[in-house]
Scaffold this motif. Structure first.
Motif, PDB file in Angstrom:
ATOM      1  N   LYS A  39     -35.172  15.072  -6.947  1.00  0.00           N
ATOM      2  CA  LYS A  39     -35.077  15.818  -5.706  1.00  0.00           C
ATOM      3  C   LYS A  39     -33.639  16.080  -5.335  1.00  0.00           C
ATOM      4  N   GLU A  40     -32.726  15.548  -6.093  1.00  0.00           N
ATOM      5  CA  GLU A  40     -31.335  15.678  -5.716  1.00  0.00           C
ATOM      6  C   GLU A  40     -30.684  16.767  -6.551  1.00  0.00           C
ATOM      7  N   ARG A  41     -29.667  17.339  -5.998  1.00  0.00           N
ATOM      8  CA  ARG A  41     -29.110  18.517  -6.653  1.00  0.00           C
ATOM      9  C   ARG A  41     -27.623  18.382  -6.856  1.00  0.00           C
ATOM     10  N   PHE A 303     -21.828   6.181  -2.177  1.00  0.00           N
ATOM     11  CA  PHE A 303     -22.041   7.420  -2.946  1.00  0.00           C
ATOM     12  C   PHE A 303     -23.055   7.144  -4.054  1.00  0.00           C
ATOM     13  N   ASP A 304     -24.145   7.882  -4.035  1.00  0.00           N
ATOM     14  CA  ASP A 304     -25.203   7.700  -5.029  1.00  0.00           C
ATOM     15  C   ASP A 304     -25.162   8.793  -6.096  1.00  0.00           C
ATOM     16  N   ASP A 305     -25.807   8.477  -7.196  1.00  0.00           N
ATOM     17  CA  ASP A 305     -26.180   9.451  -8.232  1.00  0.00           C
ATOM     18  C   ASP A 305     -25.079   9.807  -9.235  1.00  0.00           C
ATOM     19  N   GLY A 306     -23.872   9.371  -9.015  1.00  0.00           N
ATOM     20  CA  GLY A 306     -22.796   9.727  -9.934  1.00  0.00           C
ATOM     21  C   GLY A 306     -22.746   8.769 -11.105  1.00  0.00           C
ATOM     22  N   ILE A 354     -25.736  -0.538  -8.728  1.00  0.00           N
ATOM     23  CA  ILE A 354     -26.662   0.171  -9.617  1.00  0.00           C
ATOM     24  C   ILE A 354     -27.636   0.999  -8.795  1.00  0.00           C
ATOM     25  N   HIS A 355     -27.819   2.248  -9.214  1.00  0.00           N
ATOM     26  CA  HIS A 355     -28.847   3.081  -8.596  1.00  0.00           C
ATOM     27  C   HIS A 355     -30.074   3.068  -9.514  1.00  0.00           C
ATOM     28  N   CYS A 356     -29.871   3.385 -10.780  1.00  0.00           N
ATOM     29  CA  CYS A 356     -30.953   3.388 -11.772  1.00  0.00           C
ATOM     30  C   CYS A 356     -30.330   3.812 -13.098  1.00  0.00           C
ATOM     31  N   ARG A 358     -32.184   6.206 -15.224  1.00  0.00           N
ATOM     32  CA  ARG A 358     -32.596   7.609 -15.243  1.00  0.00           C
ATOM     33  C   ARG A 358     -33.221   7.926 -13.893  1.00  0.00           C
ATOM     34  N   HIS A 359     -32.693   8.943 -13.211  1.00  0.00           N
ATOM     35  CA  HIS A 359     -33.134   9.220 -11.840  1.00  0.00           C
ATOM     36  C   HIS A 359     -34.464   9.965 -11.853  1.00  0.00           C
ATOM     37  N   ASP A 360     -35.524   9.231 -12.239  1.00  0.00           N
ATOM     38  CA  ASP A 360     -36.845   9.842 -12.358  1.00  0.00           C
ATOM     39  C   ASP A 360     -37.826   8.922 -11.640  1.00  0.00           C
ATOM     40  N   CYS A 459     -24.099   9.078   0.966  1.00  0.00           N
ATOM     41  CA  CYS A 459     -23.483  10.326   0.496  1.00  0.00           C
ATOM     42  C   CYS A 459     -23.766  10.437  -1.002  1.00  0.00           C
ATOM     43  N   HIS A 460     -23.507  11.584  -1.568  1.00  0.00           N
ATOM     44  CA  HIS A 460     -23.718  11.791  -3.002  1.00  0.00           C
ATOM     45  C   HIS A 460     -22.480  12.418  -3.619  1.00  0.00           C
ATOM     46  N   ASP A 461     -21.866  11.680  -4.496  1.00  0.00           N
ATOM     47  CA  ASP A 461     -20.599  12.186  -5.061  1.00  0.00           C
ATOM     48  C   ASP A 461     -20.813  13.214  -6.156  1.00  0.00           C
TER      49      ASP A 461
HETATM   50 ZN   LIG Z   1     -30.407   9.019  -5.709  1.00  0.00          ZN
END
Ligand SMILES: [Zn+2]
Length: 494
Positions: A39-41, A303-306, A354-356, A358-360, A459-461
């Motif tokens: 869902k993130e872009r 900051f997530d997802d980076g 740690i976020h994950c 694979r972001h699935d 936030c998302h970097d």
């Molecule tokens: Zn995320």
């Protein structure tokens, strides 16, 4: 009026109606291309050609401001001054382009050994009455406000030094600064009233706050006092401005600002400023600013997802320029793609979580084992890449979400057993769920803090607009000191 201002060309100040930092930024010379990941872009930008158009439009906008300013000037302005003013405005404004590196700000914290001391300087005095309206003298209003402020500063547990205690005393500018230095003041706050000398005097009102940018901490002090006073009084927010022309704040040698709390030339505002009720609000606003200056609230930027290549680098550059440490919840797959960026995060002193891998969502939350397996993979690659044995983590989507209802309790139990700590958030830029422009992201961030004392900001970097809003976000939150998460921080959990 500012007695200390070196009068140049007979003007006392620049009468420019404050323009919100965003007013001129409705044009963004880019378009967005989204690559989907859950869902993130990720925003990627194409500049080509657009920047030229944006620059042309900006020039036009500023030319218009110039004309308006010229028409409504204080009657003493000339073209030279106007173009200088606009140049100043242009350079202050953060237009699209390379990240501007601001001066590092110092946060002075109250500690137990040393009680911070505030020098309060009521402008003018003695033979110098300052601005006058009928029998209302600026020097008296300045003193009344200063006396109220002194009480409030002391009530905060801080020390206050009043530079003059009556209206008969006249102090030179040099004496004021010297008195503050002898008193070993930690900050210097000068109080003045403004005046506007043109026909349409009642059209101009509001608060202006001035600082001298080369003294560290002055801008933050000015921001906080300005913000507090505008909030408490509801007065017009005119401007916060850097100047090297005001002696006391330039020479104070400690963080300093000068606030013009209103216009005596404006009938309504003058009556308010002379009333005890309004004076109470003004003093409370200044005191609130001083309180936050010494006792900031705490924000944990996360900051997530980076990491991503360009956007994470831009975030790191800004954090470095501000000497801020943050927390990055990494995606293992992205660490594999950009190992050097993960290493840079660690080298620059930020916390890694740690976020994950694979972001699935479907895959991660298919079962408890699926979650643990994905987590282990992320743990391994982060350890291998950065040498960090991660202890903090953040669930993709937060600890309780639409994808993990059946498994989250057991996952939390297992993870906690293994000594891992998870952080959700209590404020968010909403930068992963919307296509918002940078100014909307700042608004989301600021509003979602709801004034809380402890904020974990999501936030998302990997989002381009997040990199574009970060400077303004930091500038909008002077009451917060930014800290990295550590295992000792009490977690914010849904
Ligand atoms: Zn995320």
């Amino acid at each position: 009026m500012r007695g200390q201002k070196a009068t140049r060309n007979g003007t006392d100040g620049i009468k420019l109606v404050r323009i919100s930092p965003y007013d001129s930024r409705t044009v963004h010379g880019f378009e967005k291309r989204n690559s989907k990941s859950g869902k993130e872009r990720t925003g990627k930008i194409r500049y080509k050609g657009m920047i030229v158009a944006a620059a042309a439009i900006m020039t036009l906008i500023f030319a218009c401001f110039g004309a308006v300013y010229f028409l409504m000037g204080d009657g003493t302005g000339n073209r030279q001054e106007i173009s200088e003013t606009l140049k100043g405005k242009l350079s202050e404004r953060k237009v699209q382009g390379p990240v501007e590196v601001p001066k590092e700000e110092v946060v002075v914290l109250a500690d137990e050994q040393h009680t911070p001391r505030v020098a309060i300087d009521p402008g003018h005095g003695g033979w110098d009455g300052g601005s006058v309206r009928g029998d209302i003298l600026e020097k008296s209003i300045n003193l009344q406000l200063a006396l109220l402020l002194k009480e409030k500063v002391q009530a905060l547990g801080l020390e206050a030094v009043l530079l003059r205690e009556d209206d008969d005393t006249h102090l030179s500018l040099e004496e004021r600064v010297q008195l503050a230095q002898e008193a070993k003041a930690d900050i210097y706050v000068s109080i003045h009233q403004n005046a506007y000398d043109s026909k349409d005097v009642d059209s101009v009102s509001g608060i202006e706050t001035w600082y001298y940018g080369d003294i560290q901490g002055s801008r933050r002090l000015a921001q906080l006092i300005h913000k507090g006073t505008v909030e408490k009084t509801g007065a017009r927010d005119r401007e916060l401005r850097n100047t090297d022309e005001l002696y006391v704040i330039r020479e104070a040698a400690v963080p300093a600002c000068l606030i013009e709390t209103g216009f005596l030339s404006n009938e309504e505002e003058c009556m308010a400023l002379a009333s005890p009720e309004y004076q109470e609000k003004v003093a409370a606003g200044i005191a609130q600013g001083i309180d936050y200056y010494f006792n900031p609230k705490t924000m944990y930027l996360t900051f997530d997802d980076g990491p991503s290549e360009e956007n994470t680098a831009a975030v790191l550059d800004i954090l470095k320029a501000h000497d801020i440490k943050a927390t990055f919840f990494l995606v293992g797959e992205n660490v594999a793609k950009h190992p050097e960026m993960a290493q840079r995060i660690v080298e620059e002193g930020h916390t890694v979580g740690i976020h994950c891998y694979r972001h699935d969502y479907k895959q991660i939350y298919a079962s408890v084992d699926a979650y643990l397996e994905d987590f282990q993979k992320a743990y391994d690659i982060i350890l291998e890449t950065t040498g960090v044995e991660v202890q903090l983590f953040r669930f993709p989507g937060g600890s309780i979400n639409n994808h993990n209802k059946d498994v989250y309790e057991e996952i939390i139990a297992r993870m906690t057993e293994n000594g891992y700590i998870y952080f959700d958030w209590n404020a968010s830029l909403e930068d992963a769920v919307s296509h918002s422009d940078p100014e909307q992201l700042v608004k989301n961030g600021v509003e979602s803090t709801r004034g809380r004392k402890k904020v974990v900001m999501l936030c998302h970097d990997i989002v381009y607009n997040t990199t574009q809003c970060l400077e303004d976000l930091l500038d909008s939150l002077p009451e917060y000191k930014m800290e990295p998460l550590t295992p000792d921080v009490k977690p914010i959990q849904f």
